[in-house]
Design a protein around this motif. Structure first.
Motif, mmCIF file in Angstrom:
data_model
loop_
_atom_site.group_PDB
_atom_site.id
_atom_site.type_symbol
_atom_site.label_atom_id
_atom_site.label_comp_id
_atom_site.label_asym_id
_atom_site.label_seq_id
_atom_site.Cartn_x
_atom_site.Cartn_y
_atom_site.Cartn_z
ATOM 1 N N THR A 48 -7.224 12.936 -20.636
ATOM 2 C CA THR A 48 -6.988 13.878 -21.732
ATOM 3 C C THR A 48 -6.467 13.119 -22.956
ATOM 4 O O THR A 48 -6.154 11.931 -22.884
ATOM 5 N N ASP A 210 -2.287 19.264 -22.253
ATOM 6 C CA ASP A 210 -2.848 18.995 -20.924
ATOM 7 C C ASP A 210 -2.508 17.541 -20.608
ATOM 8 O O ASP A 210 -3.113 16.626 -21.143
ATOM 9 N N GLY A 212 -2.920 15.897 -17.885
ATOM 10 C CA GLY A 212 -3.949 15.244 -17.093
ATOM 11 C C GLY A 212 -3.413 14.268 -16.078
ATOM 12 O O GLY A 212 -2.556 14.599 -15.258
#
Length: 254
Positions: A48, A210, A212
């Motif tokens: 991300t 996010d 990730g």
């Protein structure tokens, strides 16, 4: 010649700002390349935008060092006395210096963050690193605001301390060590940590991201304020510290 112009000329007449800018940009972009360059298979696909910014805090520290040196170097060599003689209104002079340093730091923050994102997109070509949400724009473009406010912090500390080593030590230890050690205070540590200034600067950038591969706790989870209020709170700390520094500079001998 305006105060802003004079301060810009003085800043760029020495080597340290140039080196700090180069190091700050290379840190963010270089660490982004290292982070994304070795991703393979599923890890690469799950990358991300957050993972392209591992060097942002280190670069922020470098620019804070530059901002502090812009003041402490003048005190060290006594040139601040000449500056105060040329501009008797000390607050105006120091605010001009702060404006130049903050603008430059913000610009480097933007260059570094978007440069890191670009390099990350190049290395992790199979990942979806397009900027799709307001939170992702905030993470990248917001670095400029955080870098600029951090520079105001650094100039204020430099004015108050007047000594390079002491100012740099405070600026590095405050966000990296002191704010983390606050958590160890029994009963109230966690609450105090949530209201720490640099923690709220990070909160502004990290909320809604996010994370990730970095894990959901990578950017923190216990936020005291919403993103923009967190940034305003961070800026309020910088403004308060700068006010104290300006009052001190007006009353103390140069």
């Amino acid at each position: 010649m305006s105060v802003i112009t004079v301060e810009r000329i003085k800043l760029f007449s020495t080597r340290s700002p140039w080196w700090c800018m180069i190091v700050a940009a290379v840190l963010t972009v270089g660490l982004a390349a290292l982070t994304t360059g070795f991703l393979k298979g599923a890890d690469e696909q799950n990358a991300t935008i957050f993972i392209t910014q591992p060097g942002a805090q280190l670069s922020q520290m470098v620019m804070m060092v530059m901002a502090a040196l812009a003041v402490t170097t003048e005190y060290r060599f006594g040139t601040i006395r000449t500056s105060f003689q040329a501009v008797p209104q000390r607050a105006a002079l120091l605010l001009g210096k702060t404006a130049v340093v903050a603008f430059l730091s913000g610009l480097i923050g933007l260059i570094a963050s978007f440069g890191a994102w670009g390099v990350g997109s190049l290395f992790a070509s199979n990942a979806d690193l397009s900027i799709n949400t307001a939170a992702e724009w905030r993470l990248l473009a917001g670095q400029g605001l955080v870098f600029a406010i951090s520079a105001v912090f650094a100039v204020a500390v430099g004015i108050l301390i007047r000594q390079s080593a002491g100012a740099i030590a405070i600026l590095i230890l405050w966000p990296l060590l002191v704010e983390n050690l606050v958590n160890l205070i029994p009963k109230v540590g966690d609450d105090l940590a949530r209201w720490a200034p640099f923690a709220n600067g990070s909160s502004f950038l990290n909320q809604g991201q996010d994370f990730g591969l970095a894990g959901q706790g990578a950017g923190g989870t216990d936020f005291a304020l919403s993103p923009w209020w967190a940034l305003l709170y961070f800026a309020g700390w910088a403004a308060a510290l700068m006010t104290i520094a300006l009052v001190s500079a007006s009353k103390r001998d140069a």
